[in-house]
Every structure is written in structure tokens, then in C-alpha cells.
Write a protein that holds these residues in place. Sequence first.
Motif, PDB file in Angstrom:
ATOM      1  N   UNK B 116       0.829  -1.206   0.000  1.00  0.00           N
ATOM      2  CA  UNK B 116       0.000   0.000   0.000  1.00  0.00           C
ATOM      3  C   UNK B 116       0.857   1.246   0.000  1.00  0.00           C
ATOM      4  N   UNK B 120       0.683   3.440  -3.356  1.00  0.00           N
ATOM      5  CA  UNK B 120      -0.055   4.697  -3.194  1.00  0.00           C
ATOM      6  C   UNK B 120       0.805   5.878  -3.611  1.00  0.00           C
ATOM      7  N   UNK B 121       2.080   5.811  -3.263  1.00  0.00           N
ATOM      8  CA  UNK B 121       2.957   6.904  -3.673  1.00  0.00           C
ATOM      9  C   UNK B 121       3.269   6.849  -5.153  1.00  0.00           C
ATOM     10  N   UNK B 124       0.106   7.972  -7.204  1.00  0.00           N
ATOM     11  CA  UNK B 124      -0.557   9.189  -6.754  1.00  0.00           C
ATOM     12  C   UNK B 124      -1.031   9.950  -7.992  1.00  0.00           C
ATOM     13  N   UNK B 192     -10.451   7.212 -10.698  1.00  0.00           N
ATOM     14  CA  UNK B 192     -11.200   8.459 -10.700  1.00  0.00           C
ATOM     15  C   UNK B 192     -10.644   9.443  -9.691  1.00  0.00           C
ATOM     16  N   UNK B 193     -11.131  10.683  -9.785  1.00  0.00           N
ATOM     17  CA  UNK B 193     -10.783  11.708  -8.804  1.00  0.00           C
ATOM     18  C   UNK B 193     -11.934  12.701  -8.740  1.00  0.00           C
ATOM     19  N   UNK B 194     -12.187  13.263  -7.566  1.00  0.00           N
ATOM     20  CA  UNK B 194     -13.338  14.148  -7.390  1.00  0.00           C
ATOM     21  C   UNK B 194     -13.143  15.501  -8.059  1.00  0.00           C
ATOM     22  N   UNK B 201      -8.324  19.476  -8.499  1.00  0.00           N
ATOM     23  CA  UNK B 201      -7.722  18.162  -8.290  1.00  0.00           C
ATOM     24  C   UNK B 201      -6.981  17.764  -9.545  1.00  0.00           C
TER      25      UNK B 201
ATOM     26  N   UNK C 339     -13.255   7.836   1.178  1.00  0.00           N
ATOM     27  CA  UNK C 339     -13.114   8.891   0.175  1.00  0.00           C
ATOM     28  C   UNK C 339     -11.648   9.129  -0.176  1.00  0.00           C
ATOM     29  N   UNK C 341     -10.670   8.995  -3.018  1.00  0.00           N
ATOM     30  CA  UNK C 341     -10.699   9.706  -4.280  1.00  0.00           C
ATOM     31  C   UNK C 341     -10.996  11.184  -4.148  1.00  0.00           C
ATOM     32  N   UNK C 342     -11.073  11.697  -2.911  1.00  0.00           N
ATOM     33  CA  UNK C 342     -11.325  13.123  -2.767  1.00  0.00           C
ATOM     34  C   UNK C 342     -10.037  13.919  -2.947  1.00  0.00           C
ATOM     35  N   UNK C 343      -8.876  13.221  -2.904  1.00  0.00           N
ATOM     36  CA  UNK C 343      -7.628  13.896  -3.246  1.00  0.00           C
ATOM     37  C   UNK C 343      -6.810  14.367  -2.056  1.00  0.00           C
ATOM     38  N   UNK C 345      -4.033  13.175  -0.993  1.00  0.00           N
ATOM     39  CA  UNK C 345      -2.590  13.037  -1.149  1.00  0.00           C
ATOM     40  C   UNK C 345      -2.110  11.672  -0.698  1.00  0.00           C
ATOM     41  N   UNK C 346      -0.921  11.284  -1.176  1.00  0.00           N
ATOM     42  CA  UNK C 346      -0.440   9.911  -0.995  1.00  0.00           C
ATOM     43  C   UNK C 346      -0.182   9.566   0.462  1.00  0.00           C
ATOM     44  N   UNK C 347       0.417  10.466   1.229  1.00  0.00           N
ATOM     45  CA  UNK C 347       0.744  10.121   2.617  1.00  0.00           C
ATOM     46  C   UNK C 347      -0.505   9.833   3.431  1.00  0.00           C
ATOM     47  N   UNK C 349      -3.567   9.124   2.285  1.00  0.00           N
ATOM     48  CA  UNK C 349      -4.249   7.941   1.755  1.00  0.00           C
ATOM     49  C   UNK C 349      -3.558   6.662   2.203  1.00  0.00           C
ATOM     50  N   UNK C 350      -2.219   6.638   2.123  1.00  0.00           N
ATOM     51  CA  UNK C 350      -1.487   5.425   2.484  1.00  0.00           C
ATOM     52  C   UNK C 350      -1.696   5.099   3.954  1.00  0.00           C
ATOM     53  N   UNK C 353      -5.091   3.665   4.364  1.00  0.00           N
ATOM     54  CA  UNK C 353      -5.148   2.347   3.727  1.00  0.00           C
ATOM     55  C   UNK C 353      -4.501   1.295   4.607  1.00  0.00           C
ATOM     56  N   UNK C 408      -5.389   2.256  -1.846  1.00  0.00           N
ATOM     57  CA  UNK C 408      -5.859   3.464  -2.536  1.00  0.00           C
ATOM     58  C   UNK C 408      -5.827   3.413  -4.069  1.00  0.00           C
ATOM     59  N   UNK C 409      -4.726   3.007  -4.717  1.00  0.00           N
ATOM     60  CA  UNK C 409      -4.764   3.023  -6.183  1.00  0.00           C
ATOM     61  C   UNK C 409      -5.836   2.081  -6.734  1.00  0.00           C
ATOM     62  N   UNK C 412      -9.213   3.754  -6.412  1.00  0.00           N
ATOM     63  CA  UNK C 412      -9.541   4.770  -7.416  1.00  0.00           C
ATOM     64  C   UNK C 412     -10.379   4.169  -8.542  1.00  0.00           C
TER      65      UNK C 412
END
Lengths: 196, 305, 692
Positions: B116, B120-121, B124, B192-194, B201, C339, C341-343, C345-347, C349-350, C353, C408-409, C412
Motif C-alpha cells: 500500500x 499509493x505513492x 498518486x 477516478x478523482x473528485x 484536483x 473517500x 478519491x477526494x484527493x 494526497x499519498x501520505x 491515503x497510504x 489504507x 488506494x490506487x 480509485x
Amino acid sequence: MAQNIASHHEAEANDRVLFGFWIYLMTDLLMFAVLFATYAVLRDSTAGGPSDRELFRLPLAFTGTLLLLTSSFTCGIGMIAARQYKKFQTLLWFGITFLLGLAFLTLEVVEFRELIHEGHTWQSSAWLSSFFSLVGTHGLHIISGLLWMAVCMVFIVKRGLNSSMIRKLTLLSLFWHFLDIVWIFIFTIVYLMAFV
Amino acid sequence: MLKRTKMTTYDKAALVVLFVVGLGLLLVVLTDGYNIALFNPKGPIASEQRNLMTFAIGLMLVVIIPSVLLTFFMAWKYRASNKKATYNPNVRHGTVFNLSLWLIPIVFMLIMAVVIWNTTHKLEPNKPIAANSKSLTVQVVAMRWKWLFIYPEQNIATVNFLQIPVGTPVSFKLTADDAPMSSFWVPNLGGQLYAMTGHINHLNLMANTSGDYPGMSAELNGDGFSGMKFTARASSPAVFDDWVRTVKASSSVLDAAEYKKLVRPSKNTPVMLYSSHVQGLYNAVVLKYMHMHPGSYKLAESPHQ
Amino acid sequence: MKEFLLGKLSLKALPHEWSTIGATMTFLVGALVLVLLITRLKRWKWLWNEWLTSVDPKKIGIMYFIVATFMLLRGGLDAVMIWLQQALSSGASNGYLSAAHFQQIFTAHGNIMVFFVAMGFMFGLINYVVPLQIGARDLASPFLNTLGFWLYVAGAIMINLFFVLGGEYAATGWLAVAPLSGTQFSPGVGVDYLIWSLQISGIGTTLGGINFVMTILKMRAPGMTLRKMPMFTWASLCSMVMVVTVFPILTVTLFLLFFDRYLGMHFFTTDLGGNAMMYTNLIWMWGHPEVYILMLPAFGIYSEVVSTFSGKRIASYTSQVLGMIGVSTLALLVWLHHFFTMGAGANVNAFFGIMTTVIAIPTAVLVFNWIATMYKGRIRFKTPMLWFLGFISVFSFGGLAGLLLAVPPANFQLHNSLFLVAHFHTMVIGGVLFGIFAGITYWFPKVTGFKLNERIGRYAFWGWIIGFCMAFIPLYVLGFMGATRRLDHYDSSTGWQPLFILALIGGIIISVAVVLQIIQIIASVIQKRQLADTTGDPWYGRTLEWATPSPPPFYNFATIPTVTARDAYWEIKRHGGLPKPKYEDIHMPKNTAYGIYVSAFAFLAGFAFVWHINWLAIVGIIGAIVCVIIRTFDEHVEYTITADEVEKIESKMRKKNLAADGQGEEMGLWDFVKIVITFIADIFRKKLWRRI
């Protein structure tokens, strides 16, 4: 023997009610925490209007704080009197607490009216919505406390000061001190930090 | 004449297996030839996401299938009618048992945690995609109930239709106007992204293969939600340039008056092509909601990076 | 003047569409039949004194069940309407529902199932079983219990009221996300109905949470330390601690949304500084723990069922308790996974997660523990055990889906798709609902005095499993095909329609299974002598509730037993059974109507807020406060039963039990059908309608 069982039963019940009331106070604290978090997020959302630094009058808020702190003190004295079954003194000190609380509330109403009169209402911006909601919720709790206090005092006059009444006063004083602590947070985070 | 016997456990188990396999086959048949978008990636982001999903599913199945099988094995072996199995109500499970109870999940979750953090990074959305071509910027405004695509570098704009060149990283800047939260999603190209009012975004996608890919809003935003669809067409760079020229020859212009008309709520809006748009339109849209929050947001970057 | 009196109410609010007219008619006819029936049987006083004003948690538990069952049927009807629309509405066809109507249906479906069905059944079970399991006679505050129940009922009425007045419900999804739920995008009364039905029942839930925590921590039988508590009690404790922690968040968030809509504030608006993302954060800070609030009691039920039907103690008590505490603590730390996908950021979200995958650790521990409990047990496959096995089969794969969503990915691509819908339905149906069914079939004999028909129960179980697979596996596939949720219409070129039709068939099978469950109950009532539970312990149970007669007397235990070990009743049985009872005076709480009164005023206030009728809101609030004051200053809230009276009740119960018989064969489905046909034929032959 029967008396012991009865008083043991009552002591257990008292312990339970007190514990339950503490849990309720924690839920109330959580509600205030959410309001505080909301305030922190929306502090700068002034919609281009004046900010907290420009609108707050610190002397007013400080006076209110002193009034409320004093009322907590007088409430404590009232509780000591109540536990000693001193009816008149209990009524006296809770009466003073009531008046101090009422004075606090009056100052708050004055502050709100001034802001609204100048056109800064809870509809003006997100920050003001949050301010009025946080401080207003505290004010509503104070009103509830004052109502509770008044009803207790009426029942002390009517029924006298018995152990059940003392239990109710204990819960009330817990509530009152709780509101005082929340106010300290409000005064610090909302008013003082505006000027930092 | 056959004698009617009661169903044994084996019969029942066979029926269950038959049902599951039958359902699976039915689903395979029904979806044959159709776009199973998440496993039919047409771009590098979607590919990576598919690989990630496959790995995660595989890893989890390694734990889950044995657990489920073990459950049924235990249930069958220690069933009351099985007199051969030992019944020991006082069995004491020792330290080894307790430790493995916790360690097995912990080990698997540690693997997942590392995966993860890394993915995730790596994936991104606002990370630019490394490629040989220069990136293309598309500014996206979610409205009720349509998508406006502004190409600032080409000075054209489209509604409910998006064309991008294959092999070119596309930098989508998502915002919204007079609309609740929407979510920009082209499953074949990536996640997707909001798109929200007052926010930008940043989503990076790229297509590797030419084709028409469905796009939609993945977040409920009102009455016309189901009609808020668009087509994302990936074509070769040459065809893309041709298309831009065609749009520039269009008679419609996205001026201030036209934009005001466009922003009004409308359902199932047909595709529209604009030969030019007002300068700084996108920034103006974002700023309209943002001017109350001094300093907390970054403006859209200049189109010439 | 009219605006002052009626706020936004007008004649236009009365029903004028097929759905609202139909629903209103159904409610009116149903209410009429009920009123006539009760009047004919002359049961009004009995109903009021024995049930409605009762503070007995057993009766309150049963009332929760009845309301929750009604709401299950209502929410299930919503589900059938959704299945039907999505199966029909492809390409040229737009189905039979407008987009707005469809959106209101799935919003109501979500609210009803979470707040009124799942919470209702769970509160019903906890109310009935926990006091018995800990050897208590009642909850810590009987008044809060009845108040909590009636606030729940007020909320349930409120969420159905829009059919009669207003004609619209929220079309925002079950959590009413901002800014869609603000006045700008939802100007009607629908969202207000959502806010107030959830707010009123939510406050009831919070009060219930406080009550249960008090009860479990302060009213256990002598000798029952925390580490000797039964599993269901532990699970309920963890769940109620979470209730007390997170429901205040819901209360405030709903108030803030209400302030935006009623007072023109700007917490979540798109202009003047409003922050819609804050709503999403706040509502999910409540929302995620909520699903675990529902899940934990189900875990508790599974622990009881596996242990009892394997004839073994739970494999590792400590790990089970730590697992449940772990789940409840971690549940508070994962909300952002709703959420990604609301944006953020990676840190961020990770982090969330990873926290979400960490929750899988204690959950897996619980599952492994159950498997180990079956090891070297002697397993009986009664219906509750079947539901447990069904849960394991289904829930494990739903959990896999959840872990996928936790990355997270991957999220999405899966967020807000039908994959997500399939995942959470797997958890709520496969986990919570199957747990409720296991609990109902397990404790039914305790509540009623007779067991449920096993044969028809098995048919219902298989119906549910097959129906569930057919209804939701296609949804997982649809998610992979890039189908987003909440669509009232889609293109035929997508190829989604056959899968929606498959889901509809699954839904029809589930409906048949529900009918079978109703038949199961009716058939059991018909055969209640054959199925009677004469000992109070039909399953060779391990915990204290089985030490009482079935059903237990209103005071639960004549003498509170002393507990010496875990699985308290198993220990008592091993040492020769309960000791000879030493009767003494019992103090019981009196019934009270004030729960009803306060809730009625609260309902009026909520109704007034929906329609902007300020004077009525003030009346409601003041009324509720006055009633609370009257009740709290009432000093005579208990009564005493003397030791002699207790002895008389006990000996009467013993005689009654000896008279029941437990012999005979269970009827099957065909037998039931024959009985129904005979009954209907009898009505016509004997002209029974003349008797009414």
C-alpha cells in the motif's frame, strides 16, 4: 438489617447514576470537540469580511469568564452545604450561582446582539456560522443548567433536602463544572487565540 | 424402479459446487465480448492498477481459501454423527496456537502495508507520467449534468467529448461549477478523482491504445446524474491534430454568454464543440469559489509548462 | 398568518403521486385493521399496561423486533424496486421510475436498513439477552431504555411520514453528502426528513449506549468479573462503547447540516466559506464505526453459537476479547478510506489504507478462533450453526473485496462502483443479517418457550444463500466492468443488463426466502406444543440465560446466581445444577409512559423543524423538557415483590412446564401449505366471517 440492605441498594443506585452521568458528560464533551474541530477548520473562512481579531471584544469575554468561574466556586460551596443538609445555605449559594450564570448569559446575549446589529450574523460567513454555533451551543447548555438549578431549588423548598435531592444536585454541579471547563476552552481557543 | 434415498452431505456439497461453478460460467458467458474495463486497461495507470488488484486478490486468496476450506473440514470432521472423531471439550490451546492466531494475519497485513505504501505513492494521481511526448493539459469543469473540457493550449473546448493523443501524458485539472461533488472516471484509462467547486484536483492519465472509452461521473450529483456521460477517444497524434483543426473550424464559441447558458442545469446534454474559449475561463471559475480562502490553495499552473 | 401557523406546509404536501398515494393508503388501511382488531379483542388497556409503557428489557426487546421486522419489509420493498428498475432501464427503456424517485428509493433503503433494521434487531437482542447473560434483572436505567425505544419509533414514523406529507425523501444517498444535501441543490423537505428521523433515533441510540455500558460494567452477577463475561456481552460492551464515542459526532454533524438548511448558515455550502469536504470527514468519522457497531454484536452471536453447537468453550477467550477490542479501537482510525478519491494526497491515503488493512488482523483472529473452537468439538447442525457457516463462506470473500478497496490506487478504480455496493452488502447481509438470523433462531426458544421449525428454517437458509449469491456476485462483476453505482439508466452497449437481470432473479429468490422465514415462524406457532422447550436449556447452553425458564419471569432470576467461571451455566451444570433457591424480596422498576410522552414531543419538534413551523418546534422542545423534569423528580419509580409472591410465581411456572410436551414431528413446507388451504376452505365452509 433491612435498613442496611435498603441503603446498600440506594448506594449502588447512586453509584450507577453517577457513572452513567459521567458517560453522558463524555458524549457531550465529544459533541463540543466536534464543534471545536469545525471552528478550527473554518476559523479563516471569513468570506472577505472582518476577522475574529476585528470583531471580538476581549474585556466582555473576560468578564463573562470571571463570572462563570465564580459561579463554579459558589456552586461548590452550595454542594458542601447540601451534603451537610443545610437547606437555607444550599438555596442561598445555588441562588447566587444562578444569578452569576444569568449574568454570564446576559453578557453573551449583549455580545451576540451587537454583532448582529452591525450586520455580522451566522449567515455572513462560515466562520461566523461556526462561532455562533459553538458559543451558542454552550449558551444553550448554560440555559439548561440554569433551568435545572431553578427546578431543583423549587423542589428543595417544596420537599426539603433529602438524599435523592442531593444526588440530583451532585449531577447538576458536575454539569455546571463541566460547562465551566468547556468555557475555558472556548475562551482560550476562540477569543484569546484570535489575538495571538 | 430406483429407490429414493436421502441426500448425503457429499451430495449437498456437490450441489453447492455445481451452483457456484454454474453461476461462474453463466457470468463468463454473459460478459463475453463486453468491456470488463478494470481488466481491460488501455493505459499505463489502469495497467498498474489492474496488476495491483490481481496481486492483492491473489495474496488474500492464499489466506481465505484455506480458511474457508478448513472451516468446512472442521465442521464435517467433528460433526456429532461422526463417532470416529475425538470429542475433547477441555482441549487447551497453548502458546503456539495463540501466537499463530495473531502472527498469520499480521504477516499478511505487513506485506499489504508495504504494498500500500509503495503503490499509493507510485500511483498518486498528481504525479506526472514519464513519457517521450510532451504532456497535454485538459481543464475539466463538472457541471450539472455535463462535463466541460477546456484545452488551454489549443484554445478549444468541448462538452461531453474528450479526444486525446495516444502515448501522450494528459494532465487533467478537475474542478466544478454550480454543481455538487462529481467524480471524473474513465475506467479503461485509470482511476477516478473528485471534481469539486473551489478546488483543483490534479489527475494524470495516458492512453496506450486507440479507441473510444466510456467516461462518467462516479459520484451522485442530482437528478441528471446517470446522463452525465462522455466518450474519451484516444487516437494517434496525427488524428488528434486533425481533430483539433476540425473543432477550431466549428461555429460555436465559448464566450461569457455561452458559458452562462452552459452552466445552467441540463440533462443528457449532447456533444458540443467550441472553436475558442474565453481567456482564463478555468481560473475564473475556480477563483469564483476560492477568493474567500486567502492563501490556502494553489492556482491552476500556467498552460505552458 | 398561515405561514406562521403552518410554516411550509400546504395542501400541496398531501399525496398526489401513485407511490405516495399507494403508501399512504397502505398505512391507513393497515392502521385501521390494527385498531379494529385491538378494539374487537378489547386489548387496549393490556397493550398500554403490559407492553407500551413496559420497562422490562425483554418486552422492549420484542417491541424492537416487531418494529425492525416491519422496517425490514419496507426496506426490502425498496430493494425490489431498485432491482426492478436497474434490470429494466437499459438503452431505450427508462424503467418505471424517474431518476429523482429512484434516487430517493435507494437513499431511504440505506437509511432504513442501517438505522431501523440492523440497529433495531441488534438493540432487540442486546436488550433481551445481555441482562440474562450477566445475571441482572433490568438495565441500569429502565426509563432511558423505554425512552430510547420510543425515540427509535419516532424516527421510524418520521422516515415514513414523507409519503403522507411532503411526497419526497432525500435523493442524496443514505449519508446526505454535502453540498448535494444543502438547500442549493436539495431545496425540498426530503433531506429534512432524513435529518430528523436519523437525529431523533440517533439520540435514542446514544441513550441506549450509555445505558448498556452502565449495565454491563455495574450490574453483573456476583463473581462475574470482566474476564468471565460471555462473548455476546463482551461484543455488546465494545459495540456500545463505540456508540457512546461516535454517535455524538453524528448528532453534531446533522445539527450543522440542519443549521445550514434552517438558519442559512455556511458550514457546508459552496459559497461564503463553506467546506463540503468537512461534512464528508465528519459523517464518515461516525459512519465507519457505525458499521462495526452493527458487526460486533454479530461476532458475539457467532461466538455463542459456535461454542454452544460444538459443545466446547471458545478456543482462546483472551484472543477473542482482544480481537473485539482491537476491532472497535481501530474502527475509529480508518474513516478516510471511504473517500480516497477526494484527493487527500499519498501520505494521508497510504496511512488510512494501512490502518484499514490492520483491522483485518483482529477480524482474522476472530475467524481462526471460531475454526479452532470447532476442533475436537461435537458439532450439531441446527439452524443457528448453518447461519454461521453461511456467514463464513460469504463474509470471507466480502472481506477480500474490502481489503482490495483498502488499497488506494485500486480504490480509485473501485470507488462508488457496483463492486463497492456488492462489498458492503456482503458484509451487512453476510455478516450482520446472518448474525441476526443466527441470534433469532438461537434465542427464539428462550423468548417464546418453543423452538423454531428446523426444516423450513433450512429451506429459508438455502434460499438466502442462493439468492444472495445470485443477487450480488453479478454486482462484483459489474464493478469490474466499470459500472458506477446509483444509476437509474445506462446504455445498452455496456452489456450490463443481463447481469442486472440476474441480480433481480437473486432478489426474487431472497424475497422467497423471507416469505419462508415468515412461514417458519407461523408453522412453529402452530406446532408450539411439539416444539416446546420445557427445560429452559434446549441447546445444552453454556451461559446464564439458559439457567432460566423459557420464557423467563419478568424478574429474570428469583435468586441472582453466583458465578465462579467462564461459561457460567456450563460450570453450574457440571457441579450439579442451580442451588436450591432462597427467595427474597425483589425490587422492580414501575412501568412508565414518559418514554412515550417525551418521544411524542421530540417527534413534534422534528416535524416542526422539517416544515419550518417555529411555534410547534418550541412546543415540542418545552414539552419534552417538562416531561423529563416530571419524570426525574418522581420519587416513586420502584415497587417490591415479596419473597412469598416470588415463590408462588416460580412454582406456577414449574407446573406449566411439566404440562407441555416436546414430542412429534416437525411439519414441512407441503404440510404448511395444506394447513393454509384447509384454513381458507374452512373460512368459506363455516362462513367464519360472520364471527367478526
